[in-house]
Design a protein around this motif. Structure first.
Motif, PDB file in Angstrom:
ATOM      1  N   MET A 176       0.897  -1.105   0.083  1.00 38.49           N
ATOM      2  CA  MET A 176       0.033  -0.002  -0.148  1.00 38.49           C
ATOM      3  C   MET A 176       0.900   1.322  -0.021  1.00 38.49           C
ATOM      4  SD  MET A 176      -2.527   1.515   2.967  1.00 38.49           S
ATOM      5  CE  MET A 176      -1.129   1.878   3.877  1.00 38.49           C
ATOM      6  N   ALA A 177       0.536   2.076  -0.866  1.00 37.10           N
ATOM      7  CA  ALA A 177       1.140   3.367  -0.697  1.00 37.10           C
ATOM      8  C   ALA A 177       0.217   4.709  -0.281  1.00 37.10           C
ATOM      9  CB  ALA A 177       1.704   3.846  -2.286  1.00 37.10           C
ATOM     10  N   ASP A 178       1.063   5.452   0.347  1.00 35.32           N
ATOM     11  CA  ASP A 178       0.355   6.514   0.711  1.00 35.32           C
ATOM     12  C   ASP A 178       1.254   7.929   0.527  1.00 35.32           C
ATOM     13  OD1 ASP A 178      -1.308   8.207   2.175  1.00 35.32           O
ATOM     14  OD2 ASP A 178      -0.940   7.756   4.166  1.00 35.32           O
ATOM     15  N   SER A 179       1.697   8.057  -0.746  1.00 36.11           N
ATOM     16  CA  SER A 179       2.439   9.203  -1.113  1.00 36.11           C
ATOM     17  C   SER A 179       1.621  10.329  -1.423  1.00 36.11           C
ATOM     18  CB  SER A 179       3.311   8.730  -2.254  1.00 36.11           C
ATOM     19  OG  SER A 179       2.390   8.287  -3.598  1.00 36.11           O
ATOM     20  N   ASP A 180       2.265  11.595  -1.115  1.00 32.27           N
ATOM     21  CA  ASP A 180       1.818  12.750  -1.224  1.00 32.27           C
ATOM     22  C   ASP A 180       2.316  13.411  -2.632  1.00 32.27           C
ATOM     23  OD1 ASP A 180       0.575  12.566   0.853  1.00 32.27           O
ATOM     24  OD2 ASP A 180       1.561  14.274   1.966  1.00 32.27           O
ATOM     25  N   VAL A 181       1.627  14.109  -3.428  1.00 26.80           N
ATOM     26  CA  VAL A 181       1.917  14.650  -4.791  1.00 26.80           C
ATOM     27  C   VAL A 181       2.177  16.257  -4.523  1.00 26.80           C
ATOM     28  CG1 VAL A 181       1.140  15.155  -7.182  1.00 26.80           C
ATOM     29  CG2 VAL A 181       0.449  12.904  -5.906  1.00 26.80           C
ATOM     30  N   ALA A 182       3.350  16.628  -4.819  1.00 24.12           N
ATOM     31  CA  ALA A 182       3.580  17.948  -4.632  1.00 24.12           C
ATOM     32  C   ALA A 182       3.109  19.066  -5.759  1.00 24.12           C
ATOM     33  CB  ALA A 182       5.077  18.233  -4.753  1.00 24.12           C
ATOM     34  N   THR A 183       2.521  19.866  -4.959  1.00 26.72           N
ATOM     35  CA  THR A 183       1.820  21.060  -5.716  1.00 26.72           C
ATOM     36  C   THR A 183       1.294  22.085  -4.807  1.00 26.72           C
ATOM     37  OG1 THR A 183      -0.061  21.586  -7.225  1.00 26.72           O
ATOM     38  CG2 THR A 183      -0.718  20.041  -5.361  1.00 26.72           C
ATOM     39  N   LYS A 184       0.562  23.133  -5.166  1.00 18.58           N
ATOM     40  CA  LYS A 184      -0.142  24.129  -4.292  1.00 18.58           C
ATOM     41  C   LYS A 184      -1.361  24.515  -4.644  1.00 18.58           C
ATOM     42  CE  LYS A 184       2.045  28.156  -6.647  1.00 18.58           C
ATOM     43  NZ  LYS A 184       3.020  29.089  -6.606  1.00 18.58           N
ATOM     44  N   ALA A 185      -1.930  25.162  -3.560  1.00 13.60           N
ATOM     45  CA  ALA A 185      -3.395  25.448  -3.950  1.00 13.60           C
ATOM     46  C   ALA A 185      -3.438  26.823  -4.934  1.00 13.60           C
ATOM     47  CB  ALA A 185      -4.048  25.597  -2.406  1.00 13.60           C
ATOM     48  N   PRO A 186      -4.433  26.706  -6.006  1.00 18.71           N
ATOM     49  CA  PRO A 186      -4.655  27.686  -6.730  1.00 18.71           C
ATOM     50  C   PRO A 186      -5.351  28.910  -6.163  1.00 18.71           C
ATOM     51  CG  PRO A 186      -6.305  26.270  -7.180  1.00 18.71           C
ATOM     52  CD  PRO A 186      -5.342  25.856  -6.089  1.00 18.71           C
ATOM     53  N   GLU A 187      -5.173  30.248  -6.523  1.00 15.49           N
ATOM     54  CA  GLU A 187      -5.372  31.325  -5.802  1.00 15.49           C
ATOM     55  C   GLU A 187      -6.978  31.226  -5.656  1.00 15.49           C
ATOM     56  OE1 GLU A 187      -2.142  32.039  -8.249  1.00 15.49           O
ATOM     57  OE2 GLU A 187      -4.083  31.371  -8.808  1.00 15.49           O
ATOM     58  N   SER A 188      -7.737  30.647  -6.674  1.00 20.24           N
ATOM     59  CA  SER A 188      -9.306  30.904  -6.627  1.00 20.24           C
ATOM     60  C   SER A 188      -9.917  29.516  -6.577  1.00 20.24           C
ATOM     61  CB  SER A 188     -10.150  31.420  -7.785  1.00 20.24           C
ATOM     62  OG  SER A 188      -9.356  30.714  -9.041  1.00 20.24           O
TER      63      SER A 188
ATOM     64  N   GLU B 275      -7.056  -5.917  -1.028  1.00 16.29           N
ATOM     65  CA  GLU B 275      -5.990  -5.088  -1.707  1.00 16.29           C
ATOM     66  C   GLU B 275      -6.299  -3.811  -1.922  1.00 16.29           C
ATOM     67  OE1 GLU B 275      -3.276  -5.721  -5.699  1.00 16.29           O
ATOM     68  OE2 GLU B 275      -4.933  -6.914  -5.470  1.00 16.29           O
ATOM     69  N   HIS B 276      -5.461  -2.746  -1.817  1.00 12.49           N
ATOM     70  CA  HIS B 276      -5.879  -1.289  -1.696  1.00 12.49           C
ATOM     71  C   HIS B 276      -4.558  -0.630  -1.947  1.00 12.49           C
ATOM     72  CE1 HIS B 276      -4.874  -1.799   2.523  1.00 12.49           C
ATOM     73  NE2 HIS B 276      -4.756  -0.348   2.538  1.00 12.49           N
ATOM     74  N   ASP B 277      -4.839   0.723  -2.239  1.00 15.01           N
ATOM     75  CA  ASP B 277      -3.894   1.674  -2.507  1.00 15.01           C
ATOM     76  C   ASP B 277      -4.575   2.921  -2.165  1.00 15.01           C
ATOM     77  OD1 ASP B 277      -1.585   3.220  -3.001  1.00 15.01           O
ATOM     78  OD2 ASP B 277      -1.495   2.804  -5.094  1.00 15.01           O
ATOM     79  N   ILE B 278      -3.852   3.847  -1.556  1.00 17.12           N
ATOM     80  CA  ILE B 278      -4.346   5.294  -1.433  1.00 17.12           C
ATOM     81  C   ILE B 278      -3.588   6.198  -1.355  1.00 17.12           C
ATOM     82  CG2 ILE B 278      -5.219   6.764   0.759  1.00 17.12           C
ATOM     83  CD1 ILE B 278      -6.195   3.936   2.239  1.00 17.12           C
ATOM     84  N   GLN B 279      -3.702   7.218  -2.199  1.00 17.55           N
ATOM     85  CA  GLN B 279      -2.874   8.136  -2.511  1.00 17.55           C
ATOM     86  C   GLN B 279      -3.456   9.624  -2.255  1.00 17.55           C
ATOM     87  OE1 GLN B 279      -0.751   8.128  -6.124  1.00 17.55           O
ATOM     88  NE2 GLN B 279      -0.302  10.147  -6.016  1.00 17.55           N
ATOM     89  N   VAL B 280      -2.898  10.301  -1.264  1.00 18.86           N
ATOM     90  CA  VAL B 280      -3.437  11.641  -0.850  1.00 18.86           C
ATOM     91  C   VAL B 280      -2.709  12.753  -1.674  1.00 18.86           C
ATOM     92  CG1 VAL B 280      -3.744  13.256   1.089  1.00 18.86           C
ATOM     93  CG2 VAL B 280      -3.719  10.796   1.564  1.00 18.86           C
TER      94      VAL B 280
END
Length: 330
Positions: free
Chosen positions: A1-13, A288-293
């Motif tokens: 199982m993976a619980d990896s974060d995807v790098a980004t940032k919140a948009p203005e609006s 069996e599962h995979d979770i990505q945040v």
């Protein structure tokens, strides 16, 4: 199982909204922790459609229910698999939802996207960000009042679309699809499912043993000790993105392999009350599962549509690839 974060940032609006907490859930049996925010802006409103794109599928009927059907260009001459796609509140008339179905069809799936709302999609949204800076005090009051009316309309809409109303429609579609597209079902060894926002909950239900007599078309047993006969999962495997109104019980009942794309700090899919206990249940049940945040993206980001922030568009494509890869692997 993976619980990896995807790098980004919140948009203005487009940063995720935090709706006011609700006093109780529209789903009977939900705990107070699960009776918080239910539907957000991105559950009920489409993003702009990317320029120059138009759906290629068609709306027809299966089991007496309206469905949008998208097929691979070479079907039925080449083997395909059957995919059930369940939408957010915007429903099957949404151009973006149709384009999303087309994307899966281009990967070799006969996609069935049912009208789970019976020609009653979610009310359109009212956005305070649309209020001009020079708007009058009266305009502000009017728009705030409209937002209150919208929230009330959403609550009423949700009360019309509980599992007792939605699941019978889905079962009719599934039975119709088994007959109409028996070759695709046989080729895939069953039916696959993907769900977004509102539809995510029902993908989890169809991927599990759900002991609900109303869903089974059975009468509840007189003897409580006898329990309720559980039905085998409808889906061979499922993938969901940013679910709404999902409960830990939904996750505890899952038996088929599932992939979950979640949004970090999402009040509509809270980590402490739903995601974490749900993950533990999947582990305990050896499912069996995979979770990505995904952090810094709005709820609803994985639904097809255009964003000004290229990082959200990248995450949207990544979520699609992860969901597609999961059902392809199972």
């Amino acid at each position: 199982m993976a619980d990896s974060d995807v790098a980004t940032k919140a948009p203005e609006s487009d940063v995720q909204e935090t709706p006011p907490p609700a006093s109780e859930s529209v789903f009977p049996g939900d705990t107070p922790a699960q009776a918080g925010p239910t539907m957000g802006e991105h559950c009920t409103t489409d993003r702009p459609t990317p320029a120059g794109e138009a759906p290629t599928g068609a709306i027809t009927k299966l089991g007496g229910v309206d469905v949008y059907v998208a097929k691979p260009t070479d079907y039925p001459h080449s083997p395909s698999k059957l995919l059930l796609l369940l939408t957010g509140g915007t429903g099957i008339q949404s151009t973006n939802n149709q384009l999303q179905a087309d994307k899966y069809a281009a990967e070799g799936y006969v996609v069935i996207m049912p009208d789970q709302f019976n020609n009653d999609p979610a009310p359109n949204s009212v956005n305070m960000a649309e209020l001009p800076q020079d708007a009058s005090w009266l305009d502000s009051i009017k728009l705030k009042t409209a937002e209150g009316v919208k929230a009330f309309m959403i609550d009423m809409w949700l009360a019309r679309h509980t599992s007792e109303n939605v699941l019978p429609l889905l079962h009719k579609v599934v039975e119709g699809a088994k007959e109409e597209f028996a070759d695709a079902v046989a080729n895939g060894g069953g039916i696959y499912g993907v769900g977004y926002c509102f539809g995510a909950k029902y993908i989890l239900i169809l991927a599990g043993e759900y002991p609900d007599p109303a869903v089974q078309g059975q009468e509840a047993p007189n003897d409580v000790e006898a329990g309720v006969v559980k039905k085998e999962p409808v889906l061979r495997a499922g993938a969901i993105a940013h679910g709404t109104m999902v409960t830990k019980d939904d996750l505890e009942a899952v038996k088929s392999p599932v992939f979950i794309a979640a949004v970090k700090d999402d009040p509509m899919f809270p980590e402490d009350e739903v995601l974490t206990p749900g993950r533990r249940a999947l582990e305990a049940n050896k499912v069996e599962h995979d979770i990505q945040v995904f952090p810094g993206v709005p709820h609803g980001f994985a639904v097809y549509g255009d964003y000004d922030d290229p990082k959200i568009k990248q995450n949207q494509e990544q979520a699609f690839e992860k969901m597609l890869g999961w059902i392809q692997a199972h």
